[in-house]
Scaffold this motif. Sequence first.
Motif, PDB file in Angstrom:
ATOM      1  N   UNK A 199       3.965  -1.991  -4.272  1.00 30.17           N
ATOM      2  CA  UNK A 199       2.847  -2.624  -4.992  1.00 30.17           C
ATOM      3  C   UNK A 199       2.212  -1.633  -5.958  1.00 30.17           C
ATOM      4  N   UNK A 200       1.994  -0.398  -5.495  1.00 28.15           N
ATOM      5  CA  UNK A 200       1.409   0.628  -6.360  1.00 28.15           C
ATOM      6  C   UNK A 200       2.301   0.904  -7.564  1.00 28.15           C
ATOM      7  N   UNK A 201       3.598   0.929  -7.352  1.00 31.05           N
ATOM      8  CA  UNK A 201       4.540   1.172  -8.433  1.00 31.05           C
ATOM      9  C   UNK A 201       4.500   0.062  -9.467  1.00 31.05           C
ATOM     10  N   UNK A 202       4.403  -1.185  -9.033  1.00 33.16           N
ATOM     11  CA  UNK A 202       4.327  -2.307  -9.972  1.00 33.16           C
ATOM     12  C   UNK A 202       3.031  -2.262 -10.777  1.00 33.16           C
ATOM     13  N   UNK A 203       1.936  -1.927 -10.135  1.00 31.06           N
ATOM     14  CA  UNK A 203       0.658  -1.811 -10.839  1.00 31.06           C
ATOM     15  C   UNK A 203       0.711  -0.685 -11.866  1.00 31.06           C
TER      16      UNK A 203
ATOM     17  N   UNK B 222       7.812   0.625   7.076  1.00 24.85           N
ATOM     18  CA  UNK B 222       7.800  -0.634   6.331  1.00 24.85           C
ATOM     19  C   UNK B 222       6.489  -0.798   5.564  1.00 24.85           C
ATOM     20  N   UNK B 223       5.380  -0.410   6.177  1.00 26.36           N
ATOM     21  CA  UNK B 223       4.088  -0.480   5.499  1.00 26.36           C
ATOM     22  C   UNK B 223       4.040   0.480   4.316  1.00 26.36           C
ATOM     23  N   UNK B 224       4.561   1.688   4.499  1.00 26.01           N
ATOM     24  CA  UNK B 224       4.584   2.667   3.405  1.00 26.01           C
ATOM     25  C   UNK B 224       5.434   2.157   2.242  1.00 26.01           C
ATOM     26  N   UNK B 225       6.561   1.561   2.536  1.00 33.29           N
ATOM     27  CA  UNK B 225       7.414   1.014   1.482  1.00 33.29           C
ATOM     28  C   UNK B 225       6.701  -0.115   0.745  1.00 33.29           C
ATOM     29  N   UNK B 226       6.026  -0.998   1.466  1.00 37.34           N
ATOM     30  CA  UNK B 226       5.319  -2.104   0.827  1.00 37.34           C
ATOM     31  C   UNK B 226       4.173  -1.604  -0.059  1.00 37.34           C
ATOM     32  N   UNK B 227       3.405  -0.644   0.432  1.00 38.19           N
ATOM     33  CA  UNK B 227       2.279  -0.112  -0.345  1.00 38.19           C
ATOM     34  C   UNK B 227       2.783   0.586  -1.604  1.00 38.19           C
ATOM     35  N   UNK B 228       3.817   1.392  -1.481  1.00 42.26           N
ATOM     36  CA  UNK B 228       4.319   2.093  -2.665  1.00 42.26           C
ATOM     37  C   UNK B 228       4.980   1.141  -3.652  1.00 42.26           C
TER      38      UNK B 228
END
Length: 94
Positions: free
Chosen positions: A44-48, A36-42
């Motif tokens: 956010x990174x994808x949106x940036x 779940x943490x990996x999905x959330x980080x990726x």
Amino acid sequence: LITDVPSDCSGASCYEGEVWAACTKTLAHWLFWVLALIIAVTAVWSAIYLNKAMMVYGNTQVVPVYYCTFTLLSIIGCAIVYKEFAHVTLRGII
């Protein structure tokens, strides 16, 4: 709807929305939270990354490339997870 119940979820405890100690393969498992943490980080990174790309290139260039890349990698990722390439030979590719 649910036809295949894991062995640690015997009884009605998993159907009623309650997480009992017997159902440790759900939210109580540490791997769930890591993923779940990996999905959330990726996400956010994808949106940036998408916003930075739209600052440099036009919207009509970025969105189709991003969409096609995401779709292609999702298909490849699912094929790897479900072992779709297990019986593919070089002769079959050519």
